[in-house]
Motif scaffolding. Structure first.
Motif, PDB file in Angstrom:
ATOM      1  N   VAL A  72       5.410   2.180   8.174  1.00 39.36           N
ATOM      2  CA  VAL A  72       6.702   2.826   7.984  1.00 39.36           C
ATOM      3  C   VAL A  72       7.052   2.812   6.495  1.00 39.36           C
ATOM      4  O   VAL A  72       7.567   3.797   5.963  1.00 39.36           O
ATOM      5  CB  VAL A  72       7.792   2.122   8.825  1.00 39.36           C
ATOM      6  CG1 VAL A  72       9.158   2.674   8.507  1.00 39.36           C
ATOM      7  CG2 VAL A  72       7.478   2.256  10.308  1.00 39.36           C
ATOM      8  N   SER A  73       6.771   1.723   5.812  1.00 40.73           N
ATOM      9  CA  SER A  73       7.030   1.607   4.375  1.00 40.73           C
ATOM     10  C   SER A  73       5.950   2.346   3.587  1.00 40.73           C
ATOM     11  O   SER A  73       4.831   2.544   4.072  1.00 40.73           O
ATOM     12  CB  SER A  73       7.055   0.134   3.964  1.00 40.73           C
ATOM     13  OG  SER A  73       8.116  -0.547   4.609  1.00 40.73           O
ATOM     14  N   ALA A  74       6.290   2.716   2.366  1.00 41.56           N
ATOM     15  CA  ALA A  74       5.365   3.459   1.508  1.00 41.56           C
ATOM     16  C   ALA A  74       4.174   2.607   1.089  1.00 41.56           C
ATOM     17  O   ALA A  74       4.314   1.412   0.828  1.00 41.56           O
ATOM     18  CB  ALA A  74       6.102   3.952   0.266  1.00 41.56           C
ATOM     19  N   LEU A  75       3.016   3.230   1.019  1.00 48.51           N
ATOM     20  CA  LEU A  75       1.786   2.578   0.572  1.00 48.51           C
ATOM     21  C   LEU A  75       1.352   3.239  -0.733  1.00 48.51           C
ATOM     22  O   LEU A  75       1.249   4.469  -0.807  1.00 48.51           O
ATOM     23  CB  LEU A  75       0.689   2.738   1.628  1.00 48.51           C
ATOM     24  CG  LEU A  75      -0.687   2.192   1.258  1.00 48.51           C
ATOM     25  CD1 LEU A  75      -0.644   0.671   1.132  1.00 48.51           C
ATOM     26  CD2 LEU A  75      -1.718   2.615   2.293  1.00 48.51           C
ATOM     27  N   CYS A  76       1.115   2.428  -1.757  1.00 50.54           N
ATOM     28  CA  CYS A  76       0.672   2.933  -3.057  1.00 50.54           C
ATOM     29  C   CYS A  76      -0.558   2.169  -3.506  1.00 50.54           C
ATOM     30  O   CYS A  76      -0.647   0.964  -3.286  1.00 50.54           O
ATOM     31  CB  CYS A  76       1.765   2.772  -4.111  1.00 50.54           C
ATOM     32  SG  CYS A  76       3.249   3.698  -3.757  1.00 50.54           S
TER      33      CYS A  76
END
Length: 120
Positions: A72-76
């Motif tokens: 759900v959270s952004a992956l970088c």
């Protein structure tokens, strides 16, 4: 399914399961302490990280196997030294954790290498 791994203390993972999400960035630091992301690794990076950050830990750890498509959270992907590491910007939703593997030091006291096959 693309997967990444997060090294965790067993107790912290168990507490996260009760709380409904995982918030530990790395050893001794959580999102609640001001960390902005959760550190993760690809299989071939795990031993390097474990032997640097957890070298003095003798208790077994666990590897959270994370399906990146479920996050759900952004992956970088970001540089750390001369390598790119995956960072999760926000809490780790529990349904993105598709497996939890016990991770123990070898007889030589070092954290062992992890292969992609071992976590697939």
């Amino acid at each position: 399914m693309a997967t990444i791994l997060h090294i965790a203390f067993v107790e912290q993972w168990e507490a996260a399961r009760e709380a409904g999400c995982y918030r530990w960035s790395t050893r001794g630091t959580s999102l609640d302490d001001g960390a902005t992301f959760i550190h993760a690794s690809r299989p071939e990076q795990v031993a390097v990280v474990a032997n640097f950050v957890y070298a003095d830990v003798t208790e077994p750890l666990c590897l959270l196997v994370i399906d990146t498509e479920r996050l759900v959270s952004a992956l970088c992907e970001e540089p750390v030294g001369d390598q790119m590491f995956p960072h999760i910007y926000g809490p780790l939703n529990l349904d993105a954790v598709v497996d939890v593997r016990r991770y123990e030091q070898g007889a030589d006291g070092r954290w062992p290498a992890v292969t992609a096959q071992a976590v697939s």
